[in-house]
Design a protein around this motif. Structure first.
Motif, PDB file in Angstrom:
ATOM      1  N   LYS A   1       0.840  -1.202   0.000  1.00 37.70           N
ATOM      2  CA  LYS A   1       0.000   0.000   0.000  1.00 37.70           C
ATOM      3  C   LYS A   1       0.878   1.256   0.000  1.00 37.70           C
ATOM      4  CE  LYS A   1      -2.560   1.089   3.603  1.00 37.70           C
ATOM      5  NZ  LYS A   1      -3.483   0.727   4.687  1.00 37.70           N
ATOM      6  N   ARG A   2       1.878   1.239   0.869  1.00 33.03           N
ATOM      7  CA  ARG A   2       2.735   2.423   0.963  1.00 33.03           C
ATOM      8  C   ARG A   2       3.521   2.649  -0.312  1.00 33.03           C
ATOM      9  NH1 ARG A   2       6.355   1.279   5.397  1.00 33.03           N
ATOM     10  NH2 ARG A   2       4.956  -0.431   5.904  1.00 33.03           N
TER      11      ARG A   2
ATOM     12  N   ASN B   1       1.707   4.269  -2.899  1.00 32.77           N
ATOM     13  CA  ASN B   1       1.764   5.626  -2.402  1.00 32.77           C
ATOM     14  C   ASN B   1       1.248   6.660  -3.397  1.00 32.77           C
ATOM     15  OD1 ASN B   1       2.802   8.167  -1.483  1.00 32.77           O
ATOM     16  ND2 ASN B   1       4.648   7.727  -2.710  1.00 32.77           N
TER      17      ASN B   1
ATOM     18  N   GLU C   1      -0.640   9.420  -2.265  1.00 31.82           N
ATOM     19  CA  GLU C   1      -1.191  10.496  -1.439  1.00 31.82           C
ATOM     20  C   GLU C   1      -2.623  10.202  -1.032  1.00 31.82           C
ATOM     21  OE1 GLU C   1       0.584  13.329  -0.440  1.00 31.82           O
ATOM     22  OE2 GLU C   1       2.289  12.221  -1.222  1.00 31.82           O
ATOM     23  N   ASN C   2      -2.858   8.984  -0.641  1.00 30.32           N
ATOM     24  CA  ASN C   2      -4.144   8.458  -0.194  1.00 30.32           C
ATOM     25  C   ASN C   2      -5.365   8.814  -1.061  1.00 30.32           C
ATOM     26  OD1 ASN C   2      -5.019  11.020   0.772  1.00 30.32           O
ATOM     27  ND2 ASN C   2      -3.859  10.669   2.680  1.00 30.32           N
TER      28      ASN C   2
ATOM     29  N   GLY D   1       3.954  15.907 -14.477  1.00 27.93           N
ATOM     30  CA  GLY D   1       4.779  17.106 -14.581  1.00 27.93           C
ATOM     31  C   GLY D   1       6.265  16.823 -14.670  1.00 27.93           C
ATOM     32  N   LYS D   2       6.689  15.699 -14.106  1.00 29.72           N
ATOM     33  CA  LYS D   2       8.117  15.392 -14.128  1.00 29.72           C
ATOM     34  C   LYS D   2       8.513  14.756 -15.453  1.00 29.72           C
ATOM     35  CE  LYS D   2       8.636  14.301  -9.267  1.00 29.72           C
ATOM     36  NZ  LYS D   2       8.756  13.168  -8.349  1.00 29.72           N
ATOM     37  N   VAL D   3       9.727  15.049 -15.889  1.00 29.70           N
ATOM     38  CA  VAL D   3      10.260  14.330 -17.033  1.00 29.70           C
ATOM     39  C   VAL D   3      10.769  12.982 -16.561  1.00 29.70           C
ATOM     40  CG1 VAL D   3      12.026  14.295 -18.815  1.00 29.70           C
ATOM     41  CG2 VAL D   3      10.928  16.435 -18.211  1.00 29.70           C
TER      42      VAL D   3
ATOM     43  N   THR E   1       6.740  14.630 -25.533  1.00 28.51           N
ATOM     44  CA  THR E   1       8.082  14.113 -25.826  1.00 28.51           C
ATOM     45  C   THR E   1       9.137  15.111 -25.373  1.00 28.51           C
ATOM     46  OG1 THR E   1       7.231  12.997 -27.773  1.00 28.51           O
ATOM     47  CG2 THR E   1       9.601  13.321 -27.656  1.00 28.51           C
TER      48      THR E   1
ATOM     49  N   SER F   1      12.686  15.292 -26.245  1.00 32.68           N
ATOM     50  CA  SER F   1      13.607  14.643 -27.166  1.00 32.68           C
ATOM     51  C   SER F   1      14.984  14.435 -26.535  1.00 32.68           C
ATOM     52  CB  SER F   1      13.733  15.486 -28.424  1.00 32.68           C
ATOM     53  OG  SER F   1      14.327  14.755 -29.446  1.00 32.68           O
ATOM     54  N   GLY F   2      15.481  13.237 -26.699  1.00 33.84           N
ATOM     55  CA  GLY F   2      16.798  12.906 -26.168  1.00 33.84           C
ATOM     56  C   GLY F   2      16.798  12.523 -24.707  1.00 33.84           C
ATOM     57  N   VAL F   3      15.670  12.702 -24.040  1.00 33.88           N
ATOM     58  CA  VAL F   3      15.619  12.450 -22.602  1.00 33.88           C
ATOM     59  C   VAL F   3      14.547  11.433 -22.240  1.00 33.88           C
ATOM     60  CG1 VAL F   3      15.428  13.493 -20.335  1.00 33.88           C
ATOM     61  CG2 VAL F   3      16.360  14.824 -22.216  1.00 33.88           C
TER      62      VAL F   3
ATOM     63  N   ARG G   1       7.049  13.274 -20.625  1.00 33.96           N
ATOM     64  CA  ARG G   1       6.463  13.938 -19.472  1.00 33.96           C
ATOM     65  C   ARG G   1       4.954  13.888 -19.604  1.00 33.96           C
ATOM     66  NH1 ARG G   1       5.538  19.359 -19.072  1.00 33.96           N
ATOM     67  NH2 ARG G   1       6.707  19.652 -20.978  1.00 33.96           N
TER      68      ARG G   1
ATOM     69  N   ALA H   1      12.167  17.639 -11.910  1.00 31.31           N
ATOM     70  CA  ALA H   1      11.175  17.520 -12.978  1.00 31.31           C
ATOM     71  C   ALA H   1      11.763  17.909 -14.326  1.00 31.31           C
ATOM     72  CB  ALA H   1       9.956  18.386 -12.666  1.00 31.31           C
TER      73      ALA H   1
ATOM     74  N   ILE I   1      12.221  20.949 -15.537  1.00 27.06           N
ATOM     75  CA  ILE I   1      11.346  21.946 -16.143  1.00 27.06           C
ATOM     76  C   ILE I   1      11.869  23.345 -15.839  1.00 27.06           C
ATOM     77  CG2 ILE I   1       9.077  23.029 -15.895  1.00 27.06           C
ATOM     78  CD1 ILE I   1       7.909  20.258 -15.672  1.00 27.06           C
TER      79      ILE I   1
ATOM     80  N   SER J   1      17.519  19.144 -24.891  1.00 30.68           N
ATOM     81  CA  SER J   1      18.267  18.494 -23.826  1.00 30.68           C
ATOM     82  C   SER J   1      19.594  19.223 -23.547  1.00 30.68           C
ATOM     83  CB  SER J   1      18.492  17.042 -24.240  1.00 30.68           C
ATOM     84  OG  SER J   1      19.584  16.513 -23.609  1.00 30.68           O
TER      85      SER J   1
END
Lengths: 225, 225
Positions: free
Chosen positions: A119-120, A123, A125-126, A169-171, A216, A218-220, A223, B141, B143, B155
């Motif tokens: 469960k954790r 995770n 954020e409940n 939001g994160k790449v 996309t 690119s190269g990474v 997101r 992230a 960003i 990149s």
DNA sequence: GGACATCTTTACAAAATCTTTATAACTGCA
DNA sequence: TGCAGTTATAAAGATTTTGTAAAGATGTCC
């Protein structure tokens, strides 16, 4: 709903059998390894949701296995051990073990500790439902809706989308995505990603040629937003 | 770094004292409550990083306290108990306890379990953000925002900007920049730098002809501010 | 065993990015 | 002012990365 998968690494067949019966009757899928090496290989080629690791293995010490796993595996690892000395326990926990139980253990307690750890690690954020524009993901029921209409996804597509949504939001790098979904040994198979991102976009984007959700980098990597 | 704060909820003064001494000598800040009610109040008015909760309290059962806490508190709660029966353990874990130790416990083990729990709860924290005037860089992230609006960078552009931002105010030589971004064997390719600094300026500067962030240090390199 | 869904692999087109070249602009100095 | 050394900009060419379709492989369920 998909079953959570548990990998047992233990050299005693009767313990493995006992665990298998108990886990399977509690709706887990069980994979077994009798040596540390085998356990490392299995987890790398298909990452389980949780690992039960015996400390006293014949080929390598469980502590070594734990350290090797923790170089890339970040889901729960519960240690099972006949050793009840403090040094062992402290060292295992400090090396990234999620929990430590001494044999003989109580099955009910082990199951509860597994539930708690899983469960954790999931995770979220409940809040079991992630909402993102016109997309809604129910992480418990594993259902995805777009404009309130259910979308049919394959298991891999769903896993990928859920991973994206949990990191909105994160790449996320190609490497990371491949490692999480396919396993450690698939880190170079970026073409898989292209294909699956493609099919996902067809299913969740208004206009797949101009994606608004899976972007996309690119190269990474990609997101989600 | 600030000390992690731990709230002890336990009615036995000698246990509290023992815990306090051990925790403080391991660089935790300790807050104490002798009843469940007091514990709830303290945790609500100033949420600690972790709670040590005794199950056998005089006013309310620890299980009730646990449930009330879990309605809003999502950091680790470790249960301490003289009860070693499976029902209690399973119920506590299923109600959201992070861990369960039976008294008498080994101090080293408790400390290791605390470290483990705190570490796990911390790595879901938000990412560090470098802020510099109207520019904001989220290194996790990946960003970059200007006046709160996301900027699309390739990149290499991002890597260069991140390197600048990590060394805000310092003059970075051509050699150094080329070595860090392109690699050791590119140290003489200063034209690359000119091109990429140019595109970066177009994207992040108000007026690229009069740059305020990436400053040319003629004959030496560039400086970010 | 065969239909079906899914995953893996291949091939090629399209897009994005990087590298190189050419030329203009700036700076400090005689 | 004119020169030399350095920097800036634009744009063409080269390369890498990405997207898409589709064929082959695998596994699953009746």
């Amino acid at each position: 709903m998909n079953k959570a998968e548990i990998l047992i690494i233990d050299d005693e067949p009767q313990i493995r059998k006992l665990l298998q019966i108990n886990l399977e009757s509690n709706d887990y899928k069980v994979v077994q390894a009798s040596t540390g090496k085998e356990g490392l290989m299995l987890s790398a080629s298909h990452p389980p949701d949780l690992i039960l690791l015996d400390i006293g293995l014949p080929d390598k010490s469980g502590h070594e296995i734990l350290q090797e796993l923790r170089e890339w595996y970040n889901r729960p690892i519960i240690i099972l051990s006949v050793q009840d000395n403090e040094t062992d326990i402290v060292s295992a926990l400090d090396n990234g073990a999620t929990d430590y139980l001494t044999k003989p253990f109580r099955t009910g307690e082990l199951l509860a500790r597994i539930r708690s750890a899983v469960k954790r690690s999931q995770n979220t954020e409940n809040s079991p439902i992630i909402s993102c524009g016109d997309i809604e993901i129910d992480l418990v029921a594993r259902i995805v809706k777009r404009n309130n209409e259910a979308i049919k996804l394959t298991s891999t597509e769903y896993n990928l989308l859920a991973l994206f949504a949990k990191n909105e939001g994160k790449v996320l790098t190609h490497q990371y995505l491949l490692k999480e979904i396919w396993g450690y040994s698939y880190q170079t198979e970026t073409q898989y990603l292209r294909v699956f991102v493609g099919t996902l976009r067809k299913k969740i984007e208004e206009n797949p040629n101009n994606p608004q959700h899976i972007i996309t980098e690119s190269g990474v990597g990609y997101r989600f937003q």
